[in-house]
Design an enzyme around this catalytic site. Structure first.
Site, PDB file in Angstrom:
ATOM      1  N   ASN A  63      35.067  17.081  -4.241  1.00  0.00           N
ATOM      2  CA  ASN A  63      36.528  17.216  -4.241  1.00  0.00           C
ATOM      3  C   ASN A  63      37.113  16.684  -2.933  1.00  0.00           C
ATOM      4  O   ASN A  63      36.519  16.824  -1.866  1.00  0.00           O
ATOM      5  CB  ASN A  63      36.979  18.641  -4.548  1.00  0.00           C
ATOM      6  N   GLU A  65      40.632  16.822  -0.910  1.00  0.00           N
ATOM      7  CA  GLU A  65      41.943  17.465  -0.857  1.00  0.00           C
ATOM      8  C   GLU A  65      42.912  16.688   0.026  1.00  0.00           C
ATOM      9  O   GLU A  65      42.537  15.727   0.707  1.00  0.00           O
ATOM     10  CB  GLU A  65      41.772  18.915  -0.366  1.00  0.00           C
ATOM     11  N   CYS A  74      39.642  16.653  -8.009  1.00  0.00           N
ATOM     12  CA  CYS A  74      38.428  17.440  -8.226  1.00  0.00           C
ATOM     13  C   CYS A  74      37.188  16.560  -8.164  1.00  0.00           C
ATOM     14  O   CYS A  74      37.233  15.355  -8.480  1.00  0.00           O
ATOM     15  CB  CYS A  74      38.458  18.078  -9.610  1.00  0.00           C
ATOM     16  N   GLU A  76      34.651  16.458 -10.158  1.00  0.00           N
ATOM     17  CA  GLU A  76      34.236  15.879 -11.446  1.00  0.00           C
ATOM     18  C   GLU A  76      34.935  14.556 -11.697  1.00  0.00           C
ATOM     19  O   GLU A  76      34.324  13.572 -12.118  1.00  0.00           O
ATOM     20  CB  GLU A  76      34.581  16.839 -12.606  1.00  0.00           C
ATOM     21  N   CYS A 113      37.964  22.448 -14.313  1.00  0.00           N
ATOM     22  CA  CYS A 113      39.357  22.757 -14.651  1.00  0.00           C
ATOM     23  C   CYS A 113      39.768  22.007 -15.922  1.00  0.00           C
ATOM     24  O   CYS A 113      39.057  21.106 -16.390  1.00  0.00           O
ATOM     25  CB  CYS A 113      40.278  22.386 -13.486  1.00  0.00           C
ATOM     26  N   CYS A 116      39.993  18.139 -15.696  1.00  0.00           N
ATOM     27  CA  CYS A 116      38.675  17.479 -15.694  1.00  0.00           C
ATOM     28  C   CYS A 116      38.067  17.494 -17.098  1.00  0.00           C
ATOM     29  O   CYS A 116      37.429  16.537 -17.522  1.00  0.00           O
ATOM     30  CB  CYS A 116      37.739  18.153 -14.694  1.00  0.00           C
TER      31      CYS A 116
HETATM   32  N1  THU Z   1      37.886  21.901  -7.857  1.00  0.00           N
HETATM   33  C1  THU Z   1      36.988  20.950  -8.251  1.00  0.00           C
HETATM   34  O1  THU Z   1      36.716  19.989  -7.521  1.00  0.00           O
HETATM   35  N2  THU Z   1      36.406  21.114  -9.460  1.00  0.00           N
HETATM   36  C2  THU Z   1      36.561  22.184 -10.268  1.00  0.00           C
HETATM   37  O2  THU Z   1      35.956  22.226 -11.318  1.00  0.00           O
HETATM   38  C3  THU Z   1      37.478  23.268  -9.890  1.00  0.00           C
HETATM   39  C4  THU Z   1      38.282  23.029  -8.662  1.00  0.00           C
HETATM   40  C5  THU Z   1      38.484  21.751  -6.534  1.00  0.00           C
HETATM   41  C6  THU Z   1      39.938  21.403  -6.504  1.00  0.00           C
HETATM   42  C7  THU Z   1      40.340  21.944  -5.148  1.00  0.00           C
HETATM   43  O3  THU Z   1      40.034  20.973  -4.160  1.00  0.00           O
HETATM   44  C8  THU Z   1      39.439  23.128  -4.937  1.00  0.00           C
HETATM   45  O4  THU Z   1      38.359  22.964  -5.837  1.00  0.00           O
HETATM   46  C9  THU Z   1      40.097  24.474  -5.183  1.00  0.00           C
HETATM   47  O5  THU Z   1      40.728  24.514  -6.407  1.00  0.00           O
END
Ligand code: THU
Length: 161
Positions: A63, A65, A74, A76, A113, A116
């Protein structure tokens, strides 16, 4: 006429040590090796995803940010989009996901999520190939045979016609 319908979700849940499929083990190991590449200074929730291509290559993503929160992505989708942009003709066979919170590895399976899941379903449709989803908690793992199962009644390209 009113009908009651049901959609069943079948999945496997097991201890990580109980996984005997070597290609699944390798994908999970690649996923964990990539976990510290996440850029998660805001949520402190680091996620790693590893995808297995038909040619045997493993692509990882984490991920990423952003101070403007919605601009992040994310793990994925980073992994899938990178795989599809570099290897547009390679089917994606499997995807593993793992996470850390505040530096502590998460023992339970982390579910992707909704956004994704939507991208995973499109990828399955695009390549006409189910993607094995491996939610690789450090201790417990959940495996489903297809992303479609995780997003019942999903929107796809057929509705655009
Ligand atoms: N996140 C992912 O990368 N994948 C997931 O399946 C759930 C959430 C990340 C997004 C964000 O950077 C952090 O986790 C918190 O939500």
């Amino acid at each position: 006429m009113k009908k009651n319908k049901e959609i069943r979700l079948e999945f496997v849940e097991c201890e990580r040590e109980a996984i005997d499929d070597l290609s699944v083990q390798e994908l999970i190991n690649s996923c964990y090796s990539n976990l510290d590449n996440a850029y998660a200074p805001y949520s402190h929730f680091s996620v790693s995803a590893a995808v297995l291509l038909e040619n045997g290559k493993i692509i990882t993503g984490s991920n990423q940010e952003n101070a403007a929160y919605p601009s992040g992505l994310c793990a994925e989708r980073v992994a899938i989009f990178y795989a599809n942009s570099q290897y547009p003709n390679q089917k994606i066979m499997a995807l593993a996901v793992a996470a850390k919170y505040n530096g502590k590895i998460i023992e339970l399976p982390i579910p992707p999520c909704g956004a994704c899941r939507q991208v995973l379903v499109e990828t399955e449709n695009r390549f006409k190939n189910d993607i094995k989803i491996i939610l690789a908690g450090f201790k417990t793992v959940i495996i489903t045979d297809s992303a479609r199962l995780l997003l019942p009644l999903n929107f796809d390209e057929t509705f655009l016609k």
